[in-house]
Scaffold this motif. Structure first.
Motif, PDB file in Angstrom:
ATOM      1  N   TRP A 269      -4.276   9.345  17.691  1.00  0.00           N
ATOM      2  CA  TRP A 269      -3.180   8.506  18.173  1.00  0.00           C
ATOM      3  C   TRP A 269      -3.021   7.201  17.406  1.00  0.00           C
ATOM      4  O   TRP A 269      -2.009   6.492  17.571  1.00  0.00           O
ATOM      5  CB  TRP A 269      -3.361   8.184  19.648  1.00  0.00           C
ATOM      6  N   GLY A 270      -3.999   6.833  16.576  1.00  0.00           N
ATOM      7  CA  GLY A 270      -3.878   5.578  15.850  1.00  0.00           C
ATOM      8  C   GLY A 270      -4.695   5.597  14.579  1.00  0.00           C
ATOM      9  O   GLY A 270      -5.700   6.309  14.469  1.00  0.00           O
ATOM     10  N   SER A 271      -4.244   4.810  13.581  1.00  0.00           N
ATOM     11  CA  SER A 271      -4.954   4.742  12.305  1.00  0.00           C
ATOM     12  C   SER A 271      -4.786   3.349  11.723  1.00  0.00           C
ATOM     13  O   SER A 271      -3.667   2.817  11.658  1.00  0.00           O
ATOM     14  CB  SER A 271      -4.403   5.802  11.340  1.00  0.00           C
ATOM     15  N   TRP A 272      -5.916   2.745  11.283  1.00  0.00           N
ATOM     16  CA  TRP A 272      -5.899   1.408  10.710  1.00  0.00           C
ATOM     17  C   TRP A 272      -6.742   1.409   9.441  1.00  0.00           C
ATOM     18  O   TRP A 272      -7.852   1.942   9.413  1.00  0.00           O
ATOM     19  CB  TRP A 272      -6.460   0.385  11.705  1.00  0.00           C
ATOM     20  N   THR A 394     -11.284  -0.551  -5.703  1.00  0.00           N
ATOM     21  CA  THR A 394     -10.749  -0.719  -4.343  1.00  0.00           C
ATOM     22  C   THR A 394     -11.684  -0.065  -3.330  1.00  0.00           C
ATOM     23  O   THR A 394     -12.068   1.090  -3.486  1.00  0.00           O
ATOM     24  CB  THR A 394      -9.347  -0.093  -4.225  1.00  0.00           C
ATOM     25  N   LEU A 395     -12.010  -0.827  -2.301  1.00  0.00           N
ATOM     26  CA  LEU A 395     -12.809  -0.306  -1.187  1.00  0.00           C
ATOM     27  C   LEU A 395     -11.899  -0.146   0.026  1.00  0.00           C
ATOM     28  O   LEU A 395     -11.184  -1.094   0.394  1.00  0.00           O
ATOM     29  CB  LEU A 395     -13.962  -1.253  -0.857  1.00  0.00           C
ATOM     30  N   ARG A 396     -11.914   1.047   0.600  1.00  0.00           N
ATOM     31  CA  ARG A 396     -11.057   1.325   1.754  1.00  0.00           C
ATOM     32  C   ARG A 396     -11.929   1.739   2.942  1.00  0.00           C
ATOM     33  O   ARG A 396     -12.754   2.648   2.824  1.00  0.00           O
ATOM     34  CB  ARG A 396     -10.061   2.433   1.443  1.00  0.00           C
ATOM     35  N   ILE A 397     -11.721   1.072   4.064  1.00  0.00           N
ATOM     36  CA  ILE A 397     -12.372   1.438   5.315  1.00  0.00           C
ATOM     37  C   ILE A 397     -11.275   1.827   6.294  1.00  0.00           C
ATOM     38  O   ILE A 397     -10.393   1.007   6.615  1.00  0.00           O
ATOM     39  CB  ILE A 397     -13.213   0.281   5.901  1.00  0.00           C
ATOM     40  N   GLU A 398     -11.311   3.072   6.727  1.00  0.00           N
ATOM     41  CA  GLU A 398     -10.267   3.589   7.624  1.00  0.00           C
ATOM     42  C   GLU A 398     -10.867   3.907   8.990  1.00  0.00           C
ATOM     43  O   GLU A 398     -11.925   4.542   9.078  1.00  0.00           O
ATOM     44  CB  GLU A 398      -9.629   4.835   7.037  1.00  0.00           C
ATOM     45  N   VAL A 399     -10.195   3.458  10.023  1.00  0.00           N
ATOM     46  CA  VAL A 399     -10.618   3.715  11.408  1.00  0.00           C
ATOM     47  C   VAL A 399      -9.485   4.463  12.108  1.00  0.00           C
ATOM     48  O   VAL A 399      -8.332   4.014  12.098  1.00  0.00           O
ATOM     49  CB  VAL A 399     -10.932   2.408  12.162  1.00  0.00           C
ATOM     50  N   THR A 400      -9.794   5.605  12.676  1.00  0.00           N
ATOM     51  CA  THR A 400      -8.787   6.396  13.400  1.00  0.00           C
ATOM     52  C   THR A 400      -9.247   6.630  14.829  1.00  0.00           C
ATOM     53  O   THR A 400     -10.442   6.787  15.094  1.00  0.00           O
ATOM     54  CB  THR A 400      -8.550   7.761  12.707  1.00  0.00           C
ATOM     55  N   GLY A 401      -8.297   6.632  15.741  1.00  0.00           N
ATOM     56  CA  GLY A 401      -8.600   6.838  17.153  1.00  0.00           C
ATOM     57  C   GLY A 401      -8.148   8.205  17.623  1.00  0.00           C
ATOM     58  O   GLY A 401      -7.017   8.628  17.353  1.00  0.00           O
ATOM     59  N   HIS A 402      -9.021   8.922  18.315  1.00  0.00           N
ATOM     60  CA  HIS A 402      -8.731  10.244  18.861  1.00  0.00           C
ATOM     61  C   HIS A 402      -8.984  10.215  20.361  1.00  0.00           C
ATOM     62  O   HIS A 402      -9.959   9.611  20.828  1.00  0.00           O
ATOM     63  CB  HIS A 402      -9.607  11.320  18.213  1.00  0.00           C
TER      64      HIS A 402
END
Length: 546
Positions: A269-272, A394-402
């Motif tokens: 439902w969400g991604s940051w 580039t460093l990418r940190i992705e947080v997703t909500g389930h």
């Protein structure tokens, strides 16, 4: 011999905090409602289907029979396909309840088989006559035309009157006359005996159903799962199948099915994303590090989530390293990775670290760090997935909500007594409820004709039909509702995202500072994301809407 117990000693199912969802799904094994009821629980992820048999009017299964049979075959079969984890529930107790319900029905069917042989097969012409009449009546009763339904009831009464006249004015004498009279009467007497047997079993099944949903249900009794002798290979195989089921439930391999998201975890439902260029601090050189060096501190920081300054009762999360395998959106089955790096469905730690460091771009499985909250006694499962990638500078940190919502309300309904509204004798304008027997005439006939075939399940499937489970199958997500229809569940999902994201950002920035990276841009971006995460509108992130 001393190492084998006297019988099954199965504890109450479900681990702490997961009992409601487990009990609700297990209660389906004891239900006596029509099998088509389960189609109401279909959702956007998967849909069950019910196939009709050649003689479904007589041999059709009810919901409990079809559910128990389908779950046992799917989850304990020797050549079964891989299963999807059932987050928020324990699948082994659910399967054990299916086995226990089948055992209760088999005990009933043994008695019904004896009754069928004594009062039916021995007087086969009369049995076939009554079955033909009942089959025609049921076919007419199921017609849309009310006149046809009334005709079916009249047919049954008419045949009964003709049978009485036939017995009184029988043109034969001697043994043939006695047999012909018994041929008409014996199936009716067998029906009365079968009705008593069916009523007693129906009460036992409903007591188990009600006990599970009331919170006081006893554990399933399945002595056939505990070998009492070293030569009992069937019991040993069943025990090993149950252990294999639990091991697969603990697997750290997940499957990403495109817009359907990670199977078993519900809606994404969400991604940051926090993605910035790695710039050395004060012009100095950056100390080399890999993505695993960032993941480890994030893991440790997430473990400390319940140790907040405020005593708010924030639940202790489960933090795990997951390996995610991509599959097609419409895939009907999944394949679990195999090889020397897999032990009891678990990817070894050194392989997890290798995937985290190397599989970030192009083909291959991916590494995710997951923090999971099981709330509402297993009815709500919130999972935040974190992945770290480093491409060039580039460093990418992705947080997703389930979010995986509660099981469908169909599974949480308690058994209701069967009643009928009738008019009062004097105050005819008022009605009253009168109790009805749990098992009616048609149900007694259905159970009696099915009983001798209980030991040949494929034959029953062919004659009466069966429940076809959705694939890829997992007990929990197959019948889960969306959590957004429940106000407090939706609030919990949205509130859990903020502390998790801030813990991830705090750990990341600390690692970067220790390795000589200028963290000003990362800190500013983190503040922006802290504001965005407060947006209260959940979305379907896997749809990638433009």
């Amino acid at each position: 011999m001393d190492s084998f117990g006297p019988g099954a000693q199965v504890p109450l199912q479900g681990s702490a905090g997961q009992t409601v969802a487990t009990h609700a799904l297990a209660s389906a094994a004891y239900r006596d409602s029509p099998v088509e009821e389960i189609l109401k629980a279909n959702n956007e992820w998967h849909e069950s289907t019910v196939t009709a048999g050649k003689f479904s009017k007589l041999f059709r299964p009810n919901l409990g029979e079809a559910f128990s049979r389908a779950v046992q075959v799917r989850m304990l079969g020797g050549a079964r396909k891989p299963l999807i984890q059932s987050f928020g529930t324990e699948p082994q107790p659910i399967v054990e309840h299916c086995l226990a319900a089948t055992r209760i029905r088999k005990q009933r069917d043994k008695l019904l088989t004896l009754v069928t042989l004594a009062f039916g097969v021995a007087f086969l012409p009369g049995l076939l006559l009554w079955l033909t009449v009942i089959y025609l009546r049921r076919s007419l009763a199921g017609a849309a035309d009310k006149r046809a339904g009334a005709m079916g009831t009249a047919l049954l009464f008419g045949v009964g009157i003709l049978a009485v006249i036939f017995m009184v004015r029988l043109p034969f004498t001697g043994f043939l006359a006695v047999y012909l009279r018994a041929m008409i009467v014996a199936p009716v007497l067998g029906w009365f005996l079968a009705k008593r047997i069916c009523e007693a079993t129906a009460k036992d099944l409903r007591a188990c159903w009600d006990g599970l949903l009331s919170g006081g249900g006893v554990g399933p009794k399945i002595p056939e799962a505990v070998p009492q002798d070293p030569n009992e290979t069937a019991a040993e195989e069943l025990r090993q199948s149950l252990e294999k089921l639990t091991a697969e439930q603990r697997s750290n391999v997940l499957f990403y099915a495109g817009p359907k998201g990670i199977l078993g975890m519900g809606t994404r439902w969400g991604s940051w994303q926090l993605a910035e260029e790695l710039i050395p601090k004060d012009g100095r050189e950056i100390h080399a590090f890999r993505t695993w060096d960032v993941i480890r501190p994030i893991h440790d920081q997430l473990k400390l989530l319940e140790r907040g300054t405020l005593k708010t009762g924030f639940p202790t999360p489960s933090v795990n390293h997951w390996i995610v395998v991509p599959v097609g959106e419409g895939a009907k089955e999944v394949a679990r990775p195999e090889g020397e790096n897999i032990v009891t469905y678990q990817v070894k730690p050194h392989e997890i670290q290798r995937i985290c460091n190397e599989n970030q771009f192009g083909k291959g499985n991916r590494h995710y760090l997951g923090v999971q909250f099981v709330l509402w006694d297993g009815q709500l499962v919130l999972t935040m997935m974190i992945t770290v990638t480093a491409l060039l500078h580039t460093l990418r940190i992705e947080v997703t909500g389930h979010a995986l919502g509660p099981v469908h309300p169909l599974f949480t309904t308690k058994p209701a007594p069967k009643t009928k509204a009738v008019s009062k004798a004097v105050r005819f304008w008022e009605t009253k409820e009168i109790p009805l027997p749990l098992v009616d005439t048609d149900e007694v006939v259905r159970l009696a004709v099915r009983a001798p075939l209980t030991w040949f399940p494929p034959v029953l499937d062919y004659l009466g039909g069966k429940l076809v489970l959705p694939e890829p199958f997992g007990l929990r997500h197959a019948w889960a509702d969306q959590p957004w229809r429940h106000r407090f569940m939706a609030d919990d999902a949205i509130r859990a995202a903020t502390p998790v994201m801030r813990a991830v950002h705090t750990a990341t920035i600390k690692v970067l500072e220790d390795h000589g990276v200028d963290t000003e841009r990362f800190a500013n971006r983190s503040m922006v994301l802290s504001g965005l995460v407060q947006d209260p509108a959940p979305r379907k992130a896997d749809s990638y809407d433009a």
